[in-house]
Design an enzyme around this catalytic site. Structure first.
Site, short mmCIF file in Angstrom:
data_model
loop_
_atom_site.label_atom_id
_atom_site.label_comp_id
_atom_site.label_asym_id
_atom_site.label_seq_id
_atom_site.Cartn_x
_atom_site.Cartn_y
_atom_site.Cartn_z
NE ARG A 115 -4.25 -1.81 1.89
CZ ARG A 115 -4.19 -2.84 2.63
NH1 ARG A 115 -3.27 -3.12 3.46
NH2 ARG A 115 -4.76 -3.97 2.20
CE LYS A 137 -1.49 12.78 -15.89
NZ LYS A 137 -1.85 13.11 -17.21
CD GLU A 179 6.20 15.30 -23.71
OE1 GLU A 179 5.69 15.89 -23.40
OE2 GLU A 179 6.09 13.87 -23.44
CE LYS A 217 4.49 16.72 -15.83
NZ LYS A 217 4.26 15.34 -16.03
CD GLU A 227 -4.62 14.89 -17.27
OE1 GLU A 227 -3.63 14.79 -17.05
OE2 GLU A 227 -5.45 14.18 -17.77
NE ARG A 231 -0.89 16.60 -14.23
CZ ARG A 231 0.06 15.75 -13.47
NH1 ARG A 231 -0.43 15.83 -12.12
NH2 ARG A 231 0.97 14.99 -13.71
CG ASN A 235 -3.14 14.89 -21.14
OD1 ASN A 235 -2.04 14.74 -20.74
ND2 ASN A 235 -4.24 15.13 -20.61
CG HIS A 238 0.67 13.30 -24.58
ND1 HIS A 238 1.17 14.71 -24.99
CD2 HIS A 238 1.44 12.67 -24.03
CE1 HIS A 238 2.33 14.76 -24.30
NE2 HIS A 238 2.51 13.42 -23.65
CG HIS A 242 -0.45 8.35 -25.20
ND1 HIS A 242 -1.32 8.89 -23.89
CD2 HIS A 242 0.58 8.56 -25.06
CE1 HIS A 242 -0.36 9.25 -23.13
NE2 HIS A 242 0.66 9.12 -23.64
CG HIS A 256 6.43 9.35 -24.62
ND1 HIS A 256 5.05 9.08 -24.50
CD2 HIS A 256 6.35 10.55 -23.90
CE1 HIS A 256 4.21 9.96 -23.80
NE2 HIS A 256 4.97 10.86 -23.71
#
Ligand SMILES: NC(=O)c1ccc[n+]([C@@H]2O[C@H](COP(=O)([O-])OP(=O)(O)OC[C@H]3O[C@@H](n4cnc5c(N)ncnc54)[C@H](O)[C@@H]3O)[C@@H](O)[C@H]2O)c1
Length: 358
Positions: A115, A137, A179, A217, A227, A231, A235, A238, A242, A256
């Protein structure tokens, strides 16, 4: 040393030898320390850390194969088993040493194991330094679907030492610059211009530009950690990026950053077609990007497949494709719904400009 406050922890930019890393290791002196890396960052960066910090003498090192193909639930499960074999407890520490693949995956592994155990990020790629290691993330891919399983979870500290970039392969620099360009496109035209100038001499990146990229960022994620709103601008590129990355994963290795760069060109085109972005701005972006990033190849059948994947993107709601669009260079908006027909039109427009990577 630049100390940047993030969400409940610090980002320390500068030599790791002058950072609080040693102090942090002292805080964990009775804990087990596990370094997590891929085969490249183990050779290039873990070995350096082991040679510089006596506190790591007893540390275990877990190394996985480099590349996005390793970012899977199966490999995460293997690592949880190894952590169990090492009798790692909740009081121990995972230190992620690598690019975004390692920090995303290591953060996820640490956050779910018992956990949640503490973890530190030491990003070693440009992309990792300006983007992936910041913001909490974490996650792994599910088949071709990027980052489909994951949690938001913050490291206790991020140590960003530009020295590690000295062994980064040239193509990975370009991935990181994608990026950085995104940070400029969504928030600051002058940053965009500075990044383009720097790309002429990619490996000469100075600490000021690195810091400015990190701060774009960081400021966004502090204000919207989960998000819900602004935020989402991060993306940009993306939605298409993606699926392009997922589609080429395991085939011809589109990184990426490269996939996101192409995604940004596609989404800029869509912004222009929607009447949001001036034609001149769109043409500027297209020519700036296509100097550095080729469009990977795709057939008509590939387009059909990729549009189906677009519908499955986790950024969507109710089966609709959602996208960020540009209003000008330096200004982005989000939650634009796009139709399947529009998505197909974008792919077809660029199909004729593609360059086969093989
Ligand atoms: N969590 C986030 O907010 C976020 C944001 C952007 C990207 N990402 C994720 O980041 C990943 C991409 O990150 P990446 O581009 O760093 O990829 P990566 O981690 O796969 O690294 C790219 C390559 O560079 C090598 N490398 C890294 N540092 C090196 C060094 N110092 N010396 C020699 N080789 C080195 C790696 O071994 C690998 O072969 C993707 O999985 C993406 O989904 C996450």
């Amino acid at each position: 040393m630049h100390i940047i406050q993030s969400s409940g922890h610090q980002l320390e930019l500068g030599s790791i030898l002058e950072s609080s890393f040693q102090e942090k290791l002292h805080e964990f002196k009775d804990a087990k320390k596990i370094l997590f890396a891929d085969q490249h960052t183990s050779e290039a960066c873990v070995s350096y850390l082991l040679s510089q910090f006596d506190e790591l003498a007893e540390a275990e090192v877990i190394v996985i194969p480099a590349g996005e193909e390793s970012k899977t639930v199966e490999i995460a499960e293997n690592i949880w088993e190894v952590l169990s074999e090492y009798h790692v407890t909740r009081h121990d520490l995972l230190i992620n040493v690598g690019g975004g693949m390692i920090t995303d995956m290591g953060g996820f592994i640490a956050s779910c194991y018992k956990r949640g155990i503490d973890f530190i990020n030491i990003p070693t790629s440009l992309l990792g330094m300006v983007d992936a290691s910041i913001g909490g993330k974490t996650g792994v891919n599910l088949g071709h679907f990027k980052n489909q399983v994951g949690v938001f979870s913050q490291p206790i500290t991020v140590y960003i030492d530009p020295l590690f970039l000295s062994t980064l392969p040239e193509e990975e620099w370009m991935s990181g610059y994608a990026e950085l360009l995104k940070h400029g496109l969504i928030s600051d035209r002058s940053l965009y211009e500075r990044v383009l100038v720097q790309m002429e001499e990619p490996m000469g990146l100075g600490i000021e530009l690195l810091k400015d990229g990190i701060e774009v960022k960081n400021k966004i994620v502090i204000l919207d950690p989960f998000e819900k709103g602004d935020r989402k601008k991060l993306n940009f590129g993306h939605t298409f990026g993606h699926v392009i990355e997922g589609f080429h994963m395991g085939r011809d290795g589109v990184s990426h950053g490269w996939a996101v760069a192409i995604g940004m060109v596609f989404e800029s085109y869509l912004s222009y077609k929607r009447g949001l972005l001036e034609h001149t701005d769109y043409l500027r972006i297209e020519s700036d990007f296509l100097v550095w990033y080729d469009i990977p190849s795709f057939s008509d059948e590939d387009i059909q497949q990729m549009v189906e994947w677009l519908i499955n993107d986790k950024k969507n709601s109710s089966g609709k494709i959602q996208c960020c669009l540009l209003e000008e260079i330096g200004k982005c908006s989000y939650d634009h719904e796009i139709s399947q027909n529009e998505a197909v039109e974008v792919f077809l427009h660029f199909k004729n400009q593609q360059i086969n990577l093989n």
